[in-house]
Design an enzyme around this catalytic site. Structure first.
Site: not given
Ligand code: G3P
Length: 224
Positions: A88
């Site tokens: 990533k």
């Molecule tokens: O892993 C990337 C993403 O899914 C993070 O989500 O909930 O931290 O905005 P969030």
């Protein structure tokens, strides 16, 4: 549509993988930090856990360098942890340089932190295997995350880009439904949402009724 779990927690992954419906796991530095264990150990454990249930899966492991040389170095190391690891990288100019360098070495990249159609276009041109638009964070800021997914789908279809659209930052089962309706390739979801996707009150009510009727019928038969 593939379903990934967005977590670094091995217990959550174990339970979700046991359903046989999990296609992968995404992690990020914030999720990894919650686990309090070494990064390499977590990624390897995730791959080992998923491999018990499927041969076709990916584990996204995020770089933390800010220069592309550092990201490539990290990516090369991560790729050795397990053959299912996807590297990533952030959607920055350096992230996209690293993506191209790693793609040339046949290492797949998940380009993360995507918030605009143009960013997604640039990632596809850089040979990203996955693009991760963050729908929840767009909604949090008063935008419409799913509009971005539709726009990226159109752009990728227009030019036949093979980059997989992974809907990230998911906050509700409805967003998973919308992702599927739009034709996203993958949704990565927190464990709580994974659990909710099986649930409907009428399923529980109907099941309880069927089981009660069955028990009543068996009891009546036994009396004859
Ligand atoms: O892993 C990337 C993403 O899914 C993070 O989500 O909930 O931290 O905005 P969030």
């Amino acid at each position: 549509m593939k379903i990934y779990l967005d977590t670094g927690n091995i217990e959550e992954i174990k339970h979700a993988a046991e359903t046989g419906l999990l296609n992968g796991v995404t992690t990020n530095p914030s999720l990894i930090a919650k686990e309090g264990r070494p990064f390499k150990e977590i990624i390897k454990d995730i791959a080992k856990m998923l491999s018990k249930h499927t041969k076709d899966f990916t584990v996204s492991a995020e770089t933390t360098s800010t220069d592309w040389e550092g990201m490539v170095k990290e990516g090369l190391a991560y790729a050795k942890y397990d053959k299912h690891v996807i590297v990533k990288v952030p959607l920055t100019p350096n992230g996209l340089i690293a993506c191209q360098k790693l793609a040339k070495k046949r290492i797949r990249c998940n380009v993360t932190l995507c918030f605009s159609p143009n960013q997604a276009l640039m990632a596809a041109k850089a040979g990203a295997y996955i693009i991760s638009p963050f729908v929840g964070r767009i909604d949090d800021h008063g935008g419409h995350g799913m509009d971005l997914i539709e726009e990226i789908r159109t752009i990728y279809d227009n030019y036949e880009f093979k980059t997989n659209i992974l809907v990230a930052s998911v906050r509700s089962p409805d967003q998973v439904r919308d992702a599927a309706l739009i034709g996203a390739d993958i949704a990565t979801i927190p464990y709580k949402i994974f659990q909710k996707m099986f649930y409907h009150p009428l399923t529980d009510k109907g099941n309880a009724q069927f089981l009660a009727d069955h028990a009543k019928y068996q009891a009546a038969l036994a009396k004859k």
